[in-house]
Design a protein around this motif. Structure first.
Motif, PDB file in Angstrom:
ATOM      1  N   LEU A 102     -61.267  -9.956 -11.184  1.00 39.43           N
ATOM      2  CA  LEU A 102     -59.933 -10.187 -10.632  1.00 39.43           C
ATOM      3  C   LEU A 102     -59.059 -11.012 -11.578  1.00 39.43           C
ATOM      4  O   LEU A 102     -57.897 -10.683 -11.816  1.00 39.43           O
ATOM      5  CB  LEU A 102     -60.025 -10.857  -9.261  1.00 39.43           C
ATOM      6  N   GLU A 103     -59.615 -12.076 -12.131  1.00 39.83           N
ATOM      7  CA  GLU A 103     -58.839 -12.902 -13.058  1.00 39.83           C
ATOM      8  C   GLU A 103     -58.458 -12.107 -14.304  1.00 39.83           C
ATOM      9  O   GLU A 103     -57.419 -12.354 -14.905  1.00 39.83           O
ATOM     10  CB  GLU A 103     -59.618 -14.164 -13.438  1.00 39.83           C
ATOM     11  N   GLY A 104     -59.292 -11.147 -14.665  1.00 39.43           N
ATOM     12  CA  GLY A 104     -59.011 -10.311 -15.825  1.00 39.43           C
ATOM     13  C   GLY A 104     -57.791  -9.424 -15.654  1.00 39.43           C
ATOM     14  O   GLY A 104     -57.273  -8.877 -16.632  1.00 39.43           O
ATOM     15  N   LEU A 105     -57.323  -9.263 -14.432  1.00 32.50           N
ATOM     16  CA  LEU A 105     -56.133  -8.457 -14.161  1.00 32.50           C
ATOM     17  C   LEU A 105     -54.840  -9.255 -14.334  1.00 32.50           C
ATOM     18  O   LEU A 105     -53.744  -8.688 -14.307  1.00 32.50           O
ATOM     19  CB  LEU A 105     -56.185  -7.911 -12.728  1.00 32.50           C
ATOM     20  N   LEU A 106     -54.963 -10.560 -14.490  1.00 40.22           N
ATOM     21  CA  LEU A 106     -53.792 -11.435 -14.545  1.00 40.22           C
ATOM     22  C   LEU A 106     -53.273 -11.588 -15.964  1.00 40.22           C
ATOM     23  O   LEU A 106     -54.042 -11.590 -16.927  1.00 40.22           O
ATOM     24  CB  LEU A 106     -54.147 -12.810 -13.977  1.00 40.22           C
ATOM     25  N   ALA A 107     -51.983 -11.758 -16.068  1.00 41.50           N
ATOM     26  CA  ALA A 107     -51.349 -11.981 -17.365  1.00 41.50           C
ATOM     27  C   ALA A 107     -51.730 -13.368 -17.896  1.00 41.50           C
ATOM     28  O   ALA A 107     -51.935 -14.296 -17.109  1.00 41.50           O
ATOM     29  CB  ALA A 107     -49.832 -11.867 -17.228  1.00 41.50           C
ATOM     30  N   PRO A 108     -51.821 -13.509 -19.209  1.00 37.82           N
ATOM     31  CA  PRO A 108     -52.073 -14.839 -19.771  1.00 37.82           C
ATOM     32  C   PRO A 108     -51.031 -15.840 -19.271  1.00 37.82           C
ATOM     33  O   PRO A 108     -49.852 -15.514 -19.130  1.00 37.82           O
ATOM     34  CB  PRO A 108     -51.933 -14.615 -21.283  1.00 37.82           C
ATOM     35  N   GLY A 109     -51.482 -17.042 -18.984  1.00 43.20           N
ATOM     36  CA  GLY A 109     -50.600 -18.096 -18.521  1.00 43.20           C
ATOM     37  C   GLY A 109     -50.330 -18.098 -17.027  1.00 43.20           C
ATOM     38  O   GLY A 109     -49.675 -19.001 -16.503  1.00 43.20           O
ATOM     39  N   THR A 110     -50.843 -17.094 -16.311  1.00 39.54           N
ATOM     40  CA  THR A 110     -50.639 -17.039 -14.863  1.00 39.54           C
ATOM     41  C   THR A 110     -51.323 -18.215 -14.186  1.00 39.54           C
ATOM     42  O   THR A 110     -52.457 -18.559 -14.503  1.00 39.54           O
ATOM     43  CB  THR A 110     -51.200 -15.725 -14.278  1.00 39.54           C
ATOM     44  N   GLN A 111     -50.630 -18.829 -13.246  1.00 38.28           N
ATOM     45  CA  GLN A 111     -51.209 -19.887 -12.419  1.00 38.28           C
ATOM     46  C   GLN A 111     -51.975 -19.220 -11.279  1.00 38.28           C
ATOM     47  O   GLN A 111     -51.392 -18.442 -10.522  1.00 38.28           O
ATOM     48  CB  GLN A 111     -50.105 -20.787 -11.851  1.00 38.28           C
ATOM     49  N   VAL A 112     -53.261 -19.506 -11.152  1.00 38.87           N
ATOM     50  CA  VAL A 112     -54.099 -18.940 -10.095  1.00 38.87           C
ATOM     51  C   VAL A 112     -54.368 -20.023  -9.066  1.00 38.87           C
ATOM     52  O   VAL A 112     -54.692 -21.159  -9.422  1.00 38.87           O
ATOM     53  CB  VAL A 112     -55.447 -18.420 -10.649  1.00 38.87           C
ATOM     54  N   THR A 113     -54.238 -19.670  -7.786  1.00 36.84           N
ATOM     55  CA  THR A 113     -54.540 -20.615  -6.713  1.00 36.84           C
ATOM     56  C   THR A 113     -55.573 -20.011  -5.770  1.00 36.84           C
ATOM     57  O   THR A 113     -55.700 -18.788  -5.655  1.00 36.84           O
ATOM     58  CB  THR A 113     -53.277 -20.981  -5.905  1.00 36.84           C
ATOM     59  N   VAL A 114     -56.293 -20.892  -5.101  1.00 34.71           N
ATOM     60  CA  VAL A 114     -57.281 -20.495  -4.102  1.00 34.71           C
ATOM     61  C   VAL A 114     -57.387 -21.623  -3.085  1.00 34.71           C
ATOM     62  O   VAL A 114     -57.258 -22.797  -3.442  1.00 34.71           O
ATOM     63  CB  VAL A 114     -58.658 -20.197  -4.755  1.00 34.71           C
ATOM     64  N   HIS A 115     -57.570 -21.267  -1.827  1.00 32.86           N
ATOM     65  CA  HIS A 115     -57.912 -22.244  -0.798  1.00 32.86           C
ATOM     66  C   HIS A 115     -59.425 -22.185  -0.645  1.00 32.86           C
ATOM     67  O   HIS A 115     -59.953 -21.278  -0.002  1.00 32.86           O
ATOM     68  CB  HIS A 115     -57.193 -21.935   0.520  1.00 32.86           C
ATOM     69  N   ALA A 116     -60.108 -23.108  -1.268  1.00 30.78           N
ATOM     70  CA  ALA A 116     -61.569 -23.084  -1.350  1.00 30.78           C
ATOM     71  C   ALA A 116     -62.195 -23.937  -0.259  1.00 30.78           C
ATOM     72  O   ALA A 116     -61.671 -24.993   0.105  1.00 30.78           O
ATOM     73  CB  ALA A 116     -62.020 -23.594  -2.715  1.00 30.78           C
ATOM     74  N   SER A 117     -63.330 -23.477   0.210  1.00 31.91           N
ATOM     75  CA  SER A 117     -64.104 -24.281   1.155  1.00 31.91           C
ATOM     76  C   SER A 117     -64.726 -25.462   0.412  1.00 31.91           C
ATOM     77  O   SER A 117     -64.816 -25.471  -0.830  1.00 31.91           O
ATOM     78  CB  SER A 117     -65.209 -23.430   1.784  1.00 31.91           C
TER      79      SER A 117
END
Length: 155
Positions: A102-117
């Motif tokens: 999934l992260e490999g689909l993102l453009a360089p420099g993209t901010q990724v967020t997640v609501h993690a347990s």
């Protein structure tokens, strides 16, 4: 292990894996009433399927086609919505493979967020995510704690 796109036919197995994983793996960090609120025995199958199809959703399966895990991301927003690995497959690279895909689909420099347990925090920290803040969320009238985590994709 094979990673492939989610299909509606996967929904029953995804829901079973979700329920079992939450009630097995996450019980060290959450109380029984929180687990029941988070992963109820009677999920809305149509809502789950619709939500997964609105995102880029992937499943990981073994050579026999048995579901090992699943994940989905809103690639446009850089939001990793769900990542669950079967209880018996923890720490075997399934979650990392799904995240990598999934992260490999993102453009360089993209901010990724997640609501993690609370349970998933070490996994995400090892992948370079940092805690932005702790938050309380309500599910079915029960309060659960999770973490907003983020990382910027290299490049």
């Amino acid at each position: 292990m094979r990673i492939r796109p989610y299909t509606a036919a996967d929904c029953p197995a995804v829901l079973a894996l979700f329920y079992h994983t939450v009630h097995t793996v996450n019980r060290r960090d959450y109380a029984p009433d929180q687990l029941d609120a988070w992963a109820p025995a009677d999920p809305d199958t149509a809502r789950w399927d619709s939500s997964l199809r609105q995102h880029t959703a992937l499943v990981a399966e073994d050579e026999a086609g048995r579901l090992l895990g699943f994940a989905d991301m809103d690639v446009t927003a850089g939001y990793l919505d769900r990542l669950y690995v079967a209880a018996g497959c923890q720490r075997q690279g399934v979650g990392a493979a799904l995240c990598d895909a999934l992260e490999g689909l993102l453009a360089p420099g993209t901010q990724v967020t997640v609501h993690a347990s609370l349970t998933a925090r070490p996994f995400f920290e090892a992948r370079g995510y940092r805690v932005v803040h702790t938050r309380q969320v309500e599910r079915r009238g029960v309060i659960l704690t999770n973490l907003l985590m983020e990382k910027r994709m290299p490049g």
